[in-house]
Write a protein that holds these residues in place. Sequence first.
Motif, PDB file in Angstrom:
ATOM      1  N   UNK A  39      45.542  58.264  81.388  1.00 53.44           N
ATOM      2  CA  UNK A  39      45.731  58.330  79.937  1.00 53.44           C
ATOM      3  C   UNK A  39      47.099  57.781  79.539  1.00 53.44           C
ATOM      4  N   UNK A  40      48.135  58.098  80.305  1.00 51.57           N
ATOM      5  CA  UNK A  40      49.472  57.581  80.003  1.00 51.57           C
ATOM      6  C   UNK A  40      49.525  56.073  80.167  1.00 51.57           C
ATOM      7  N   UNK A  41      48.875  55.547  81.190  1.00 51.20           N
ATOM      8  CA  UNK A  41      48.847  54.110  81.416  1.00 51.20           C
ATOM      9  C   UNK A  41      48.100  53.415  80.286  1.00 51.20           C
ATOM     10  N   UNK A  42      47.061  54.041  79.790  1.00 53.62           N
ATOM     11  CA  UNK A  42      46.224  53.429  78.759  1.00 53.62           C
ATOM     12  C   UNK A  42      46.880  53.420  77.386  1.00 53.62           C
ATOM     13  N   UNK A  43      48.070  53.969  77.239  1.00 52.93           N
ATOM     14  CA  UNK A  43      48.741  53.954  75.938  1.00 52.93           C
ATOM     15  C   UNK A  43      49.253  52.571  75.583  1.00 52.93           C
ATOM     16  N   UNK A  44      49.335  51.695  76.576  1.00 51.49           N
ATOM     17  CA  UNK A  44      49.732  50.316  76.292  1.00 51.49           C
ATOM     18  C   UNK A  44      48.631  49.682  75.446  1.00 51.49           C
ATOM     19  N   UNK A  45      48.989  48.906  74.441  1.00 55.44           N
ATOM     20  CA  UNK A  45      47.963  48.343  73.553  1.00 55.44           C
ATOM     21  C   UNK A  45      47.033  47.335  74.224  1.00 55.44           C
ATOM     22  N   UNK A  46      47.430  46.795  75.353  1.00 56.51           N
ATOM     23  CA  UNK A  46      46.636  45.767  76.018  1.00 56.51           C
ATOM     24  C   UNK A  46      45.601  46.374  76.968  1.00 56.51           C
ATOM     25  N   UNK A  47      45.864  47.559  77.472  1.00 52.43           N
ATOM     26  CA  UNK A  47      45.015  48.155  78.496  1.00 52.43           C
ATOM     27  C   UNK A  47      44.348  49.417  77.947  1.00 52.43           C
ATOM     28  N   UNK A  94      40.386  50.121  87.415  1.00 57.98           N
ATOM     29  CA  UNK A  94      41.392  49.586  88.338  1.00 57.98           C
ATOM     30  C   UNK A  94      41.774  50.612  89.394  1.00 57.98           C
ATOM     31  N   UNK A  95      42.015  51.846  88.959  1.00 60.40           N
ATOM     32  CA  UNK A  95      42.406  52.888  89.912  1.00 60.40           C
ATOM     33  C   UNK A  95      41.275  53.130  90.907  1.00 60.40           C
ATOM     34  N   UNK A  96      40.046  53.185  90.437  1.00 56.48           N
ATOM     35  CA  UNK A  96      38.899  53.380  91.332  1.00 56.48           C
ATOM     36  C   UNK A  96      38.800  52.263  92.355  1.00 56.48           C
ATOM     37  N   UNK A  97      38.991  51.032  91.917  1.00 59.01           N
ATOM     38  CA  UNK A  97      38.918  49.893  92.837  1.00 59.01           C
ATOM     39  C   UNK A  97      40.047  49.903  93.857  1.00 59.01           C
ATOM     40  N   UNK A  98      41.227  50.317  93.430  1.00 54.88           N
ATOM     41  CA  UNK A  98      42.351  50.434  94.373  1.00 54.88           C
ATOM     42  C   UNK A  98      42.015  51.463  95.442  1.00 54.88           C
ATOM     43  N   UNK A  99      41.482  52.612  95.032  1.00 53.94           N
ATOM     44  CA  UNK A  99      41.125  53.660  95.988  1.00 53.94           C
ATOM     45  C   UNK A  99      40.086  53.162  96.980  1.00 53.94           C
ATOM     46  N   UNK A 100      39.091  52.446  96.493  1.00 55.38           N
ATOM     47  CA  UNK A 100      38.045  51.917  97.373  1.00 55.38           C
ATOM     48  C   UNK A 100      38.620  50.903  98.352  1.00 55.38           C
ATOM     49  N   UNK A 101      39.378  49.951  97.846  1.00 56.53           N
ATOM     50  CA  UNK A 101      39.910  48.877  98.699  1.00 56.53           C
ATOM     51  C   UNK A 101      40.881  49.383  99.755  1.00 56.53           C
ATOM     52  N   UNK A 102      41.619  50.444  99.425  1.00 55.77           N
ATOM     53  CA  UNK A 102      42.582  50.999 100.382  1.00 55.77           C
ATOM     54  C   UNK A 102      41.989  52.152 101.184  1.00 55.77           C
ATOM     55  N   UNK A 103      40.704  52.448 100.960  1.00 52.73           N
ATOM     56  CA  UNK A 103      40.006  53.529 101.651  1.00 52.73           C
ATOM     57  C   UNK A 103      40.732  54.864 101.476  1.00 52.73           C
ATOM     58  N   UNK A 104      41.063  55.168 100.223  1.00 54.07           N
ATOM     59  CA  UNK A 104      41.751  56.411  99.888  1.00 54.07           C
ATOM     60  C   UNK A 104      40.788  57.327  99.149  1.00 54.07           C
ATOM     61  N   UNK A 105      40.926  58.645  99.377  1.00 53.84           N
ATOM     62  CA  UNK A 105      40.028  59.635  98.777  1.00 53.84           C
ATOM     63  C   UNK A 105      40.289  59.856  97.295  1.00 53.84           C
ATOM     64  N   UNK A 106      41.582  59.924  96.925  1.00 55.98           N
ATOM     65  CA  UNK A 106      41.917  60.326  95.569  1.00 55.98           C
ATOM     66  C   UNK A 106      43.309  59.823  95.189  1.00 55.98           C
TER      67      UNK A 106
END
Length: 57
Positions: A12-20, A28-40
């Motif tokens: 929510x804090x990241x999404x305060x930018x008007x562009x995102x 993006x966060x979900x894809x990062x977790x998947x690509x790095x094989x991280x749980x959370x």
Amino acid sequence: MLLLVGEGVSNAETATEPVIGYEIVTTYVSRILIKLDLRDRGQAVVFAHRTGLVGQI
């Protein structure tokens, strides 16, 4: 994006930018977790610190 996660910035804090929007941040966060094989976001924070992306723990 991983830098922001590593610094503990929420979606929510990241999404305060008007562009995102909240949905884009979540995707993006979900894809990062998947690509790095991280749980959370907690593992992403540890990963970001251990790899030197943000200050060491």
